[in-house]
Design an enzyme around this catalytic site. Sequence first.
Site, PDB file in Angstrom:
ATOM      1  N   PRO A  84      20.419  18.869 -55.607  1.00  0.00           N
ATOM      2  CA  PRO A  84      19.325  18.005 -55.224  1.00  0.00           C
ATOM      3  C   PRO A  84      19.274  17.979 -54.066  1.00  0.00           C
ATOM      4  CG  PRO A  84      18.584  18.325 -57.367  1.00  0.00           C
ATOM      5  CD  PRO A  84      20.350  18.134 -57.174  1.00  0.00           C
ATOM      6  N   ALA A  94      29.052  13.127 -51.228  1.00  0.00           N
ATOM      7  CA  ALA A  94      29.585  13.495 -51.414  1.00  0.00           C
ATOM      8  C   ALA A  94      29.540  14.326 -50.696  1.00  0.00           C
ATOM      9  CB  ALA A  94      29.238  14.415 -52.839  1.00  0.00           C
ATOM     10  N   ASP A 135      27.795   4.945 -53.105  1.00  0.00           N
ATOM     11  CA  ASP A 135      27.471   6.362 -53.328  1.00  0.00           C
ATOM     12  C   ASP A 135      28.808   6.797 -52.835  1.00  0.00           C
ATOM     13  OD1 ASP A 135      24.768   5.401 -53.463  1.00  0.00           O
ATOM     14  OD2 ASP A 135      24.275   7.013 -51.713  1.00  0.00           O
TER      15      ASP A 135
HETATM   16  C1  MEV Z   1      21.168   4.579 -52.657  1.00  0.00           C
HETATM   17  O1  MEV Z   1      21.767   5.795 -52.942  1.00  0.00           O
HETATM   18  C2  MEV Z   1      21.469   2.998 -52.710  1.00  0.00           C
HETATM   19  C3  MEV Z   1      20.981   1.653 -51.980  1.00  0.00           C
HETATM   20  O2  MEV Z   1      21.020   1.090 -52.985  1.00  0.00           O
HETATM   21  C4  MEV Z   1      21.713   2.034 -50.726  1.00  0.00           C
HETATM   22  C5  MEV Z   1      23.226   1.238 -50.756  1.00  0.00           C
HETATM   23  O3  MEV Z   1      23.068   1.043 -51.753  1.00  0.00           O
HETATM   24  O4  MEV Z   1      23.705   1.297 -49.762  1.00  0.00           O
HETATM   25  C6  MEV Z   1      19.565   2.022 -52.393  1.00  0.00           C
END
Ligand code: MEV
Length: 296
Positions: A84, A94, A135
């Site tokens: 999603p 990704a 991420d």
């Molecule tokens: C986003 O998936 C995760 C956050 O902690 C931002 C980041 O780590 O860059 C909100």
Amino acid sequence: MSRPSQARAPGKVILLGEHSVVYGQPALALPLDRGVTVRCEPAAALRLKSVPAAGAHAMQEATEQVAAQLGNPLVEITIDSDIPLSAGLGSSAAVAVALTRALAASAGRTLPDDELLRLAEGMEQTFHGRPSGIDHTTCALAAPLRFVRGPPHQVTRLSVKKLEWVVALSGPRQGTKEKVLGLRQAWEREPERIGAKFAAIGQIVEAGQAALLAGDERELGRLFDANQAILAELGLTTPAIDALLAQMRGLGAYGAKLTGAGGGGAVIALHPEPAKLVRALEQAGVRAFAARWEEP
Ligand code: MEV
């Protein structure tokens, strides 16, 4: 001569520690068993044919930047995702990882992890400003990770035998960049108060790592709730998220929380019977799916 290529990267969930990870606290993340596939076909010029994630402009810019560092392969790029989108599940990271791998393959190269991570991080910065890096690192390494922001990032692969969890969607959300920026402004106004909350999340992550490694899902669920309580104090939850989390707890979840930047998007829960929770949510009109990690 550019070659045809195809590459895939999984999405991710942050189990514990989103946002505080931007400020140097540890966080835990797992790859999703869903992901992004990028296909490249030789063409007269570098061209993006379909763009399911991130803004088209940022995507074009990021793609050109990475291609320039990989010898400018001339390809037409198609991106497909079964994650999603814009839900906090790592679709843009990704894309960054799969696209970098595919462009490298079209240029006749296989990238070592450190180069892949550096190039994908550059793409993520074009999408999100100054992300922590958790991420794209999780999407690239496709393994359960403990992550502490650097430079250099401290990345530890965690030996998690198996974990199943439920992902549900609370509705649309603001972009990650906006949520991260909003919290930064709050932190600049009140560094001690907000910093103490980040440190408290850091403690929850330490306890969560022990629970995750011990396979103690009940305790991990309790820590989801504790992390969520602080994310709520930081203004990152919404009435829709709160209602969905209450619904999941009411259906027997050990614990539940938002995942990713918050302000809408995905939530996660641990439940003794994940498939049963998914069915109950779907019957109530909620988009949900069970996700799973198993050590290869
Ligand atoms: C986003 O998936 C995760 C956050 O902690 C931002 C980041 O780590 O860059 C909100």
